[in-house]
Scaffold this motif. Structure first.
Motif, mmCIF file in Angstrom:
data_model
loop_
_atom_site.group_PDB
_atom_site.id
_atom_site.type_symbol
_atom_site.label_atom_id
_atom_site.label_comp_id
_atom_site.label_asym_id
_atom_site.label_seq_id
_atom_site.Cartn_x
_atom_site.Cartn_y
_atom_site.Cartn_z
ATOM 1 N N UNK A 22 9.119 -4.335 4.327
ATOM 2 C CA UNK A 22 8.772 -4.002 2.994
ATOM 3 C C UNK A 22 7.295 -3.421 2.735
ATOM 4 N N UNK A 23 7.044 -2.410 3.908
ATOM 5 C CA UNK A 23 5.626 -1.917 3.873
ATOM 6 C C UNK A 23 6.495 -0.445 4.189
ATOM 7 N N UNK A 47 -0.758 -12.313 8.259
ATOM 8 C CA UNK A 47 -0.417 -10.694 8.183
ATOM 9 C C UNK A 47 -0.448 -9.957 7.653
ATOM 10 N N UNK A 48 -0.236 -9.753 6.480
ATOM 11 C CA UNK A 48 0.175 -8.901 5.041
ATOM 12 C C UNK A 48 -1.850 -8.407 5.166
ATOM 13 N N UNK A 49 -2.306 -9.275 4.801
ATOM 14 C CA UNK A 49 -4.048 -9.355 5.022
ATOM 15 C C UNK A 49 -4.447 -8.818 6.597
ATOM 16 N N UNK A 50 -4.047 -9.364 7.821
ATOM 17 C CA UNK A 50 -4.394 -8.701 8.652
ATOM 18 C C UNK A 50 -4.696 -7.276 8.789
ATOM 19 N N UNK A 51 -3.028 -6.352 8.360
ATOM 20 C CA UNK A 51 -2.610 -5.130 8.899
ATOM 21 C C UNK A 51 -2.993 -4.521 7.495
ATOM 22 N N UNK A 52 -3.624 -5.034 6.264
ATOM 23 C CA UNK A 52 -3.634 -4.505 5.185
ATOM 24 C C UNK A 52 -3.168 -3.368 4.341
ATOM 25 N N UNK A 77 0.252 -12.668 -3.448
ATOM 26 C CA UNK A 77 -0.283 -11.554 -3.016
ATOM 27 C C UNK A 77 -0.464 -10.161 -4.517
ATOM 28 N N UNK A 78 -0.401 -10.754 -5.764
ATOM 29 C CA UNK A 78 -0.563 -10.421 -6.653
ATOM 30 C C UNK A 78 -1.999 -10.525 -6.999
ATOM 31 N N UNK A 79 -3.043 -11.367 -6.085
ATOM 32 C CA UNK A 79 -4.065 -11.758 -6.636
ATOM 33 C C UNK A 79 -4.872 -10.926 -5.937
ATOM 34 N N UNK A 80 -4.245 -10.763 -4.425
ATOM 35 C CA UNK A 80 -5.140 -9.834 -3.832
ATOM 36 C C UNK A 80 -4.664 -8.455 -4.543
ATOM 37 N N UNK A 81 -3.479 -7.862 -4.993
ATOM 38 C CA UNK A 81 -3.586 -6.509 -5.453
ATOM 39 C C UNK A 81 -4.490 -5.829 -6.173
ATOM 40 N N UNK A 241 -1.494 -2.178 10.280
ATOM 41 C CA UNK A 241 0.192 -1.383 10.012
ATOM 42 C C UNK A 241 -0.392 -0.096 9.032
ATOM 43 N N UNK A 242 -1.570 -0.132 8.526
ATOM 44 C CA UNK A 242 -1.777 0.298 6.848
ATOM 45 C C UNK A 242 -2.217 1.722 7.675
#
Length: 411
Positions: A22-23, A47-52, A77-81, A241-242
């Protein structure tokens, strides 16, 4: 072109595999349905948050059939986005204000990261995260810049500098605005000494102008930006991963030219000969293996070095193990006792430091060893000794360094 690189991907767990799918920057690929099965969605979100990379993931799931993704995951994910988008807009406004104020006071500055880089690489500031603004200046202007930031309401983060070591150990200082809640890092070097790198004037000549804000802001030229991101990601073992997503996007846009080899040689990273560039090779191999970045024939010339491949495999270990350490339920996941968990942290710390040592040149390795033996302000923060006993910091240095490493939480 198919990329036939060998890499130990067996350690990748289901959540990380889906995260990678997805990245990557390919918007046309349909993700296999089986990748959405047997997913611990809480672990996936962590993990999505850790990898930004949660902005990229949210953007991607809106373009694919996401019926396999629980609604609460999409909503999170929408809220974080949304929060990130607001943050990036705030940073964009501050970037324009700071640029205008510095220009009025005859100080040149280059933005290393932040919204301007997100806009350049992704074409959308909401698709990349930034916690602060990283600004490069001429070192001779540091005192003036500090005064300007103080005038703007920023406060300098104070450190214990009893051992006057910042001039040769550090390459940036942080400033924080208590009302705006914005942090600015002022860099006088791209990377920690003693790496060779272009002077500020050289970088200024190759600069690009962005009109993302109402006032023109300047950032690194194409090759300089690519090499900066490669060196930065490599120095940190690509544990987020960012950084690799940035490389993926730039390669897909075919923004790497032969000019970067010439610049890279000046950076002292040209270890293995004309066609075996260590750090570019590592970055491209990782991008190809993990994000399926397509490499054209000329890009493959960077990836033939054995050391680049070895460092790529070490980086994969960093990505997996540091990512696992970030998970709140790491002990339960690994099902290990406290003693083994302690040993695991030591092993990971040793592995990561061995990796960082491996990417250094001979000169850098020598200075790194001297640095390890020399006390720093961090040692004083770890244990406070009376001034008459400061000499004890020298024999205590290895133990204090070891103690910090095993107790460190990766940010």
């Amino acid at each position: 072109m198919n990329n036939n690189y060998e890499g130990d991907l067996s350690m990748l767990h289901n959540e990380l595999i889906l995260l990678l799918e997805l990245t990557n920057g390919n918007d046309t690929v349909t993700i296999k349905e089986e990748l959405f099965l047997n997913i611990d969605w809480n672990k996936f979100l962590q993990l999505a948050r850790h990898h930004r990379v949660f902005p990229l993931i949210y953007s991607k799931i809106n373009k694919i059939n996401n019926e396999f993704i629980p609604s609460h995951v999409v909503q999170t994910l929408y809220q974080d986005y949304k929060i990130n988008t607001i943050k990036m807009l705030q940073l964009s406004g501050e970037m324009g204000e700071v640029s205008e104020y510095f220009t009025e006071n005859s100080v040149n500055l280059l933005y290393l990261k932040g919204p301007v880089i997100a806009n350049e690489i992704y074409g959308d500031i909401s698709l990349r995260t930034s916690k602060d603004l990283d600004i490069l200046i001429e070192k001779k202007n540091y005192n003036r810049v500090e005064k300007l930031l103080l005038n703007l309401g920023y406060e300098k983060e104070e450190h214990s500098i009893t051992f006057i070591d910042w001039k040769w150990r550090k390459h940036h200082e942080a400033f924080f605005h208590p009302e705006k809640k914005i942090q600015i890092e002022i860099h006088w070097r791209l990377h920690p000494a003693p790496t060779k790198e272009p002077s500020f004037n050289e970088l200024w000549k190759r600069k690009r102008e962005s009109k993302l804000t109402g006032y023109p802001v300047y950032y690194l030229g194409n090759e300089d930006l690519f090499l900066y991101l490669v060196a930065h990601g490599s120095r940190h073992g690509w544990f987020r991963l960012r950084w690799l997503a940035d490389i993926d996007q730039m390669v897909r846009k075919d923004e790497i030219t032969n000019q970067d080899k010439i610049i890279l040689k000046k950076f002292q990273y040209y270890h293995l000969g004309k066609q075996n560039v260590l750090l570019i090779g590592q970055a491209l191999i990782l991008a190809s293996l993990l994000l399926k970045t397509p490499l054209s024939k000329d890009k493959h010339t960077y990836t033939t070095g054995k050391k680049s491949r070895k460092l790529a495999n070490l980086a994969i270990t960093n990505i997996v193990e540091i990512g696992n350490t970030e998970l709140h339920n790491i002990k339960e996941d690994l099902n290990i006792a406290q003693g083994n968990y302690f040993y695991s942290k030591i092993r990971k710390s040793f592995s990561f430091n061995l990796y960082k040592f491996s990417i250094k040149s001979k000169i850098q390795k020598g200075i790194f060893i001297l640095t390890l033996l020399t006390p720093s302000s961090k040692d004083i923060d770890t244990i406070r000794l009376p001034k008459p006993l400061f000499f004890l910091y020298f024999p205590l240095r290895p133990f204090l360094l070891f103690w910090r490493k095993i107790n460190k939480n990766v940010n």
